[in-house]
Write an enzyme that holds these catalytic residues in place. Structure first.
Site: not given
Ligand code: NAD
Length: 268
Positions: A152, A165
């Protein structure tokens, strides 16, 4: 993209958002994909369905690609062990791990329940490490492999009210750099990509036009990123095009890490 066709890939947290887009992107490039989910088998099955229908549309028989769903909570060592056993047995090996699973919980740093803080460290950082260990163990016995971590912008930019986070993603950066150095001679590459604001379920503001506009006003390019834009970068880092890159974080953030308030130069 060179080097993805025929590769076996495990994507954690792949039933939604960026992980879902990554699974679909890799399958479209000819990779065999394991879709990990924690608690949503239906959504994971939908990802496989989309992968198979994309194959058919592209004129490729869907059965040419192996794919599977696999349940595991990445913060639980026994789940991770069992997930790797199932994936390696079903796909016949593993070449690429995408550590994508994550969550964010906000709250004033002096008040947030320690159980919420622990969840972010356990899933985002410790979970990624548990998976990396298993992947590296397999890679060492099979001539190498690649790990791509979904970090991130907050591995770098502090974010008030998100101390767990930011700490978890800074830890992910330290893990990326440490493992990359440790296994550089073993044909194992480890990198991260760092999304900025991306339109996924982790950001409920994406469905609130006013909040979305406010957030996007702070992004130099003036818009959020899409899960597909993140998937393209994950694919690049996993591919042979990135063969000489290890231990790096590639920021995919529309310029968010470039001191946005300096966008309009001072004239005085
Ligand atoms: P999202 O909520 O759609 O995806 C997160 C996924 O992780 C979900 O499918 C959830 O079920 C899974 N998850 C959570 N806890 C878990 C566990 N204990 N075991 C297995 N799976 C688990 O959101 P996203 O934005 O797609 O997030 C994906 C990654 O991207 C994350 O690591 C997040 O920190 C990172 N990220 C997202 C953003 C953003 O703005 N969307 C920005 C920076 C980083």
């Amino acid at each position: 993209m060179r080097g993805l066709k025929g590769k076996n890939v495990l994507v954690t947290g792949a039933s939604s958002g960026i992980g879902r887009a990554i699974a679909i992107h890799f399958a479209a490039a000819g990779a065999h994909v394991a879709v990990n989910y924690r608690s949503s088998p239906k959504e994971a099955a939908e990802v496989i369905h989309e992968i198979r229908s994309n194959c058919e549309k592209a004129g490729i028989p869907a059965d040419d690609l192996k794919n599977m769903t696999v349940q595991a909570d990445v913060s639980k060592e026994e789940d991770v062990d069992s997930m790797f056993e199932q994936v390696i047995a079903t796909l016949g090996g593993l070449d690429i791990l995408i550590n994508n699973a994550g969550l964010q919980i906000q709250g004033a740093s002096h008040e947030i329940p320690i159980s919420d803080f622990d969840k972010m460290i356990d899933i985002n950082m410790r979970g990624a490490y548990l998976c990396a260990r298993k992947a590296i163990t397999h890679f060492l016995d099979h001539g190498g492999g690649v790990i791509v971590n979904d970090s991130s912008v907050h591995e770098l930019i502090p974010r008030p009210r998100y101390v767990g986070y930011t700490m978890s993603k800074a830890g992910m950066q330290a893990m990326t750099r440490t493992l990359a150095l440790e296994y550089a001679r073993d044909n194992i590459r480890i990198n991260s990509f760092a999304p900025g604001a991306t339109l996924t379920p982790i950001n409920p503001w994406k469905d609130d036009p006013e909040k979305k506009a406010d957030i996007e006003s702070h992004i130099p390019m003036g818009r959020s990123g899409t899960p597909e834009e993140m998937a393209a970068v994950a694919a690049f880092l996993a591919s042979d095009e990135a063969a000489y890159i290890t231990g790096q974080t590639l920021f995919v953030d529309g310029g968010l890490t470039l001191y946005p308030s300096f966008r309009t130069p001072w004239t005085g």
